[in-house]
Write a protein that holds these residues in place. Structure first.
Motif, PDB file in Angstrom:
ATOM      1  N   TRP A   1      -7.671  12.551  -2.051  1.00  0.00           N
ATOM      2  CA  TRP A   1      -7.863  11.261  -2.688  1.00  0.00           C
ATOM      3  C   TRP A   1      -7.297  10.148  -1.820  1.00  0.00           C
ATOM      4  O   TRP A   1      -7.932   9.112  -1.627  1.00  0.00           O
ATOM      5  CB  TRP A   1      -7.152  11.229  -4.040  1.00  0.00           C
ATOM      6  CG  TRP A   1      -7.819  12.031  -5.084  1.00  0.00           C
ATOM      7  CD1 TRP A   1      -7.661  13.365  -5.320  1.00  0.00           C
ATOM      8  CD2 TRP A   1      -8.757  11.563  -6.051  1.00  0.00           C
ATOM      9  NE1 TRP A   1      -8.445  13.740  -6.371  1.00  0.00           N
ATOM     10  CE2 TRP A   1      -9.115  12.668  -6.841  1.00  0.00           C
ATOM     11  CE3 TRP A   1      -9.310  10.313  -6.317  1.00  0.00           C
ATOM     12  CZ2 TRP A   1     -10.017  12.554  -7.894  1.00  0.00           C
ATOM     13  CZ3 TRP A   1     -10.198  10.197  -7.358  1.00  0.00           C
ATOM     14  CH2 TRP A   1     -10.551  11.317  -8.137  1.00  0.00           C
ATOM     15  N   ILE A   2      -6.081  10.370  -1.317  1.00  0.00           N
ATOM     16  CA  ILE A   2      -5.438   9.325  -0.513  1.00  0.00           C
ATOM     17  C   ILE A   2      -6.301   8.985   0.701  1.00  0.00           C
ATOM     18  O   ILE A   2      -6.580   7.817   0.971  1.00  0.00           O
ATOM     19  CB  ILE A   2      -4.035   9.774  -0.054  1.00  0.00           C
ATOM     20  CG1 ILE A   2      -3.106   9.904  -1.270  1.00  0.00           C
ATOM     21  CG2 ILE A   2      -3.445   8.787   0.940  1.00  0.00           C
ATOM     22  CD1 ILE A   2      -1.716  10.404  -0.937  1.00  0.00           C
TER      23      ILE A   2
ATOM     24  N   ASN B   1      -2.393  15.269  -3.501  1.00  0.00           N
ATOM     25  CA  ASN B   1      -3.656  14.515  -3.615  1.00  0.00           C
ATOM     26  C   ASN B   1      -4.106  13.914  -2.289  1.00  0.00           C
ATOM     27  O   ASN B   1      -4.616  12.802  -2.233  1.00  0.00           O
ATOM     28  CB  ASN B   1      -3.522  13.369  -4.631  1.00  0.00           C
ATOM     29  CG  ASN B   1      -3.206  13.881  -6.020  1.00  0.00           C
ATOM     30  OD1 ASN B   1      -3.761  14.886  -6.449  1.00  0.00           O
ATOM     31  ND2 ASN B   1      -2.317  13.202  -6.715  1.00  0.00           N
TER      32      ASN B   1
ATOM     33  N   ILE C   1       0.830  -1.209   0.000  1.00  0.00           N
ATOM     34  CA  ILE C   1       0.000   0.000   0.000  1.00  0.00           C
ATOM     35  C   ILE C   1       0.867   1.263   0.000  1.00  0.00           C
ATOM     36  O   ILE C   1       0.469   2.300  -0.524  1.00  0.00           O
ATOM     37  CB  ILE C   1      -0.958   0.011   1.210  1.00  0.00           C
ATOM     38  CG1 ILE C   1      -1.991   1.120   1.015  1.00  0.00           C
ATOM     39  CG2 ILE C   1      -0.218   0.166   2.506  1.00  0.00           C
ATOM     40  CD1 ILE C   1      -2.750   1.492   2.216  1.00  0.00           C
TER      41      ILE C   1
ATOM     42  N   MET D   1      -0.208   7.467  -5.900  1.00  0.00           N
ATOM     43  CA  MET D   1      -1.324   8.406  -5.783  1.00  0.00           C
ATOM     44  C   MET D   1      -0.821   9.817  -5.503  1.00  0.00           C
ATOM     45  O   MET D   1      -1.275  10.782  -6.109  1.00  0.00           O
ATOM     46  CB  MET D   1      -2.199   7.915  -4.625  1.00  0.00           C
ATOM     47  CG  MET D   1      -3.459   8.651  -4.407  1.00  0.00           C
ATOM     48  SD  MET D   1      -4.714   8.112  -5.548  1.00  0.00           S
ATOM     49  CE  MET D   1      -5.018   9.611  -6.397  1.00  0.00           C
ATOM     50  N   GLY D   2       0.132   9.917  -4.579  1.00  0.00           N
ATOM     51  CA  GLY D   2       0.606  11.231  -4.170  1.00  0.00           C
ATOM     52  C   GLY D   2       1.404  11.945  -5.250  1.00  0.00           C
ATOM     53  O   GLY D   2       1.452  13.172  -5.290  1.00  0.00           O
TER      54      GLY D   2
ATOM     55  N   ALA E   1      -9.488   9.622   1.191  1.00  0.00           N
ATOM     56  CA  ALA E   1     -10.771   9.026   0.796  1.00  0.00           C
ATOM     57  C   ALA E   1     -10.593   7.534   0.565  1.00  0.00           C
ATOM     58  O   ALA E   1     -11.368   6.715   1.072  1.00  0.00           O
ATOM     59  CB  ALA E   1     -11.294   9.708  -0.458  1.00  0.00           C
ATOM     60  N   ALA E   2      -9.539   7.181  -0.170  1.00  0.00           N
ATOM     61  CA  ALA E   2      -9.294   5.760  -0.468  1.00  0.00           C
ATOM     62  C   ALA E   2      -9.008   4.987   0.813  1.00  0.00           C
ATOM     63  O   ALA E   2      -9.512   3.877   1.008  1.00  0.00           O
ATOM     64  CB  ALA E   2      -8.128   5.615  -1.441  1.00  0.00           C
ATOM     65  N   LEU E   3      -8.219   5.607   1.703  1.00  0.00           N
ATOM     66  CA  LEU E   3      -7.886   4.930   2.964  1.00  0.00           C
ATOM     67  C   LEU E   3      -9.144   4.662   3.784  1.00  0.00           C
ATOM     68  O   LEU E   3      -9.323   3.576   4.336  1.00  0.00           O
ATOM     69  CB  LEU E   3      -6.923   5.795   3.790  1.00  0.00           C
ATOM     70  CG  LEU E   3      -5.442   5.738   3.423  1.00  0.00           C
ATOM     71  CD1 LEU E   3      -4.663   6.719   4.272  1.00  0.00           C
ATOM     72  CD2 LEU E   3      -4.890   4.337   3.622  1.00  0.00           C
TER      73      LEU E   3
ATOM     74  N   LEU F   1      -4.305   8.668 -11.578  1.00  0.00           N
ATOM     75  CA  LEU F   1      -5.221   9.036 -10.494  1.00  0.00           C
ATOM     76  C   LEU F   1      -6.213   7.907 -10.197  1.00  0.00           C
ATOM     77  O   LEU F   1      -6.375   7.508  -9.044  1.00  0.00           O
ATOM     78  CB  LEU F   1      -5.997  10.300 -10.862  1.00  0.00           C
ATOM     79  CG  LEU F   1      -5.296  11.633 -10.594  1.00  0.00           C
ATOM     80  CD1 LEU F   1      -6.158  12.782 -11.056  1.00  0.00           C
ATOM     81  CD2 LEU F   1      -4.963  11.786  -9.118  1.00  0.00           C
TER      82      LEU F   1
ATOM     83  N   THR G   1      -5.482  -0.942   1.270  1.00  0.00           N
ATOM     84  CA  THR G   1      -6.039  -0.764   2.613  1.00  0.00           C
ATOM     85  C   THR G   1      -6.873  -1.969   3.009  1.00  0.00           C
ATOM     86  O   THR G   1      -6.812  -2.436   4.145  1.00  0.00           O
ATOM     87  CB  THR G   1      -6.929   0.488   2.683  1.00  0.00           C
ATOM     88  OG1 THR G   1      -6.367   1.492   1.873  1.00  0.00           O
ATOM     89  CG2 THR G   1      -7.057   0.992   4.091  1.00  0.00           C
TER      90      THR G   1
ATOM     91  N   VAL H   1      -4.880   2.183  -3.727  1.00  0.00           N
ATOM     92  CA  VAL H   1      -4.853   2.501  -2.292  1.00  0.00           C
ATOM     93  C   VAL H   1      -6.021   1.808  -1.594  1.00  0.00           C
ATOM     94  O   VAL H   1      -5.865   1.243  -0.507  1.00  0.00           O
ATOM     95  CB  VAL H   1      -4.908   4.023  -2.052  1.00  0.00           C
ATOM     96  CG1 VAL H   1      -4.981   4.323  -0.568  1.00  0.00           C
ATOM     97  CG2 VAL H   1      -3.677   4.693  -2.635  1.00  0.00           C
ATOM     98  N   ILE H   2      -7.205   1.799  -2.231  1.00  0.00           N
ATOM     99  CA  ILE H   2      -8.351   1.111  -1.624  1.00  0.00           C
ATOM    100  C   ILE H   2      -8.039  -0.378  -1.442  1.00  0.00           C
ATOM    101  O   ILE H   2      -8.220  -0.939  -0.353  1.00  0.00           O
ATOM    102  CB  ILE H   2      -9.618   1.255  -2.496  1.00  0.00           C
ATOM    103  CG1 ILE H   2     -10.069   2.715  -2.531  1.00  0.00           C
ATOM    104  CG2 ILE H   2     -10.754   0.389  -1.945  1.00  0.00           C
ATOM    105  CD1 ILE H   2     -11.317   2.936  -3.346  1.00  0.00           C
TER     106      ILE H   2
ATOM    107  N   PHE I   1      -5.877   5.498  -7.032  1.00  0.00           N
ATOM    108  CA  PHE I   1      -6.975   5.527  -6.056  1.00  0.00           C
ATOM    109  C   PHE I   1      -7.447   4.107  -5.746  1.00  0.00           C
ATOM    110  O   PHE I   1      -7.565   3.710  -4.589  1.00  0.00           O
ATOM    111  CB  PHE I   1      -8.123   6.355  -6.638  1.00  0.00           C
ATOM    112  CG  PHE I   1      -9.271   6.571  -5.698  1.00  0.00           C
ATOM    113  CD1 PHE I   1      -9.113   7.329  -4.546  1.00  0.00           C
ATOM    114  CD2 PHE I   1     -10.507   6.037  -5.983  1.00  0.00           C
ATOM    115  CE1 PHE I   1     -10.173   7.537  -3.688  1.00  0.00           C
ATOM    116  CE2 PHE I   1     -11.573   6.239  -5.126  1.00  0.00           C
ATOM    117  CZ  PHE I   1     -11.411   6.987  -3.979  1.00  0.00           C
TER     118      PHE I   1
END
Lengths: 99, 288
Positions: B64-65, B61, A49, A56-57, B67-69, A67, A78, A74-75, A71
């Protein structure tokens, strides 16, 4: 290719040592703990992750591919981390009750 | 200064993973070990979000990070809390697949970056390409395989094998390796499309790798795929020069492999038997 090797020398050493460390650490696990250990290891490889967060960053605001995929990554990462640790904890909780 | 703090975060992460795994292999300390590893993971993740920088530029971002987390945490917690005790292994398989997919997505984005560089006449770095391909292939196989393992444990998919399946698998795998090797060495501008061919082939390989294996052997397969994802994560560590991804990934990779072998031993079967057993099983079943 060779320049890459010399650049990443230290990391290659870390890899070799970690391989042996992983083998040693697990060495004498009782078979009742096989599944929880697998689950715990599953949560730990969720470190991936961190790569997703970096993707993402770093994504520029006009780079839609980075993007969206970042995104999503990362989901998913997690889910792997959080789900993995929670499931492991629940498994081990069950162990205690049995005793 | 901030970078030094990040280094310490990563150090803590790596050490807690080792200690966590060690404690997980003893019954009385297992639960604490899991929590320790989780704490180390949280420190590494938070450290990355707030302190990571590349060439003096911090990550952006944030919305976004986070939100995804948050989405991932909520979904993951609910899924993990609600699952029945008997369905735990399939849950592990599902989460493992998520990790594999995450590694594959990282490779896709990084390849896209690199591909733009190649198109605009930049030099290709074959070492980086090698890492990207390895992460993509291993992550994708792990993802596809885990999904099949999950569906099998669920009872949604039955065992499925046909004559010559192992040969087909070997051919697919050989094509994946040759194609990647060609793309890595040549730096072909057509790599943009061929990369996705490798991606699709890896999915197919992952599916057919797990499909013929019997449902009772699934835990062993999940453990094997688990170590695959670990290796994929480690390639991510190479990609970003990130020590915690590297140590965490490799640790899981090697520990997972040993664990797979131990699980096979507990069932009194060699690993090769589990992996190609279905073939022998099917033919001997037909013979008897």
């Amino acid at each position: 290719m060779f320049s890459w090797l010399s650049l990443h020398q230290e990391m290659i050493y870390i890899v070799i040592l970690s391989v042996f460390l992983g083998i040693e650490v697990i060495g004498r696990v009782p078979s009742v703990l096989h599944t929880p250990l697998m689950s715990g290891a599953n949560a730990i490889h969720g470190v991936v992750i961190i790569g997703a967060i970096i993707v993402m960053g770093k994504a520029e605001s006009n780079n839609l591919l980075a993007l969206t995929l970042g995104f999503l990554a990362v989901i998913l990462g997690t889910l792997n981390v959080v789900g993995g640790f929670v499931v492991t904890d629940r498994m081990l909780e069950m162990f205690k009750k049995k005793k | 200064m901030e970078l030094n703090i990040l280094i310490i975060c990563y150090l803590i992460g790596s050490v807690t993973f080792i200690i966590g795994l060690k404690m997980l292999s003893h019954p009385e300390s297992a639960r604490r070990g899991n929590l320790i590893a989780a704490a180390g993971m949280a420190i590494s993740i938070l450290g990355t979000i707030f302190l990571y920088e590349e060439g003096g530029v911090k990550l952006g971002n944030y919305i976004w990070i986070f939100a995804a987390l948050i989405i991932g945490t909520v979904l993951g917690t609910i899924a993990a809390k609600k699952v029945k005790m008997t369905a735990m292994p399939e849950m592990v398989s599902l989460f493992n697949g998520m990790g594999g997919a995450c590694a594959a997505l990282i490779s896709i984005v990084e390849f896209d970056h690199l591909n733009h560089q190649i198109q605009s006449g930049g030099a290709t770095d074959s070492g980086t390409l090698l890492i990207i391909f390895a992460g993509l292939i291993i992550g994708t196989i792990s993802f596809a395989g885990s999904m099949i393992a999950w569906a099998k444990l669920n009872g949604r998919i039955k065992d499925f094998a046909f004559n010559g399946q192992h040969i087909m698998n070997l051919v697919i795998f050989a094509v994946i390796i040759c194609l990647s090797a060609y793309l890595i060495i040549s730096g072909d501008p057509a790599a943009g499309t061929l990369f996705y061919v490798v991606f699709v082939l890896s999915i197919i390989y992952g599916l057919f790798f797990v499909l013929p294996i019997g449902g009772a052997d699934m835990p062993v397969v999940i453990s094997l795929l688990n170590s695959f994802t670990g290796v994929a994560a480690a390639f991510g560590g190479f990609l970003y020069d990130n020590p915690v991804m590297l140590t965490g990934g490799i640790l899981v990779g090697s520990a997972g492999t040993i664990l797979t072998i131990l699980m096979c031993k507990a069932m009194n079967r060699p690993l090769s038997n589990v992996l190609i057993g279905s073939f022998g099983g099917a033919s001997s079943g037909a013979a008897s």
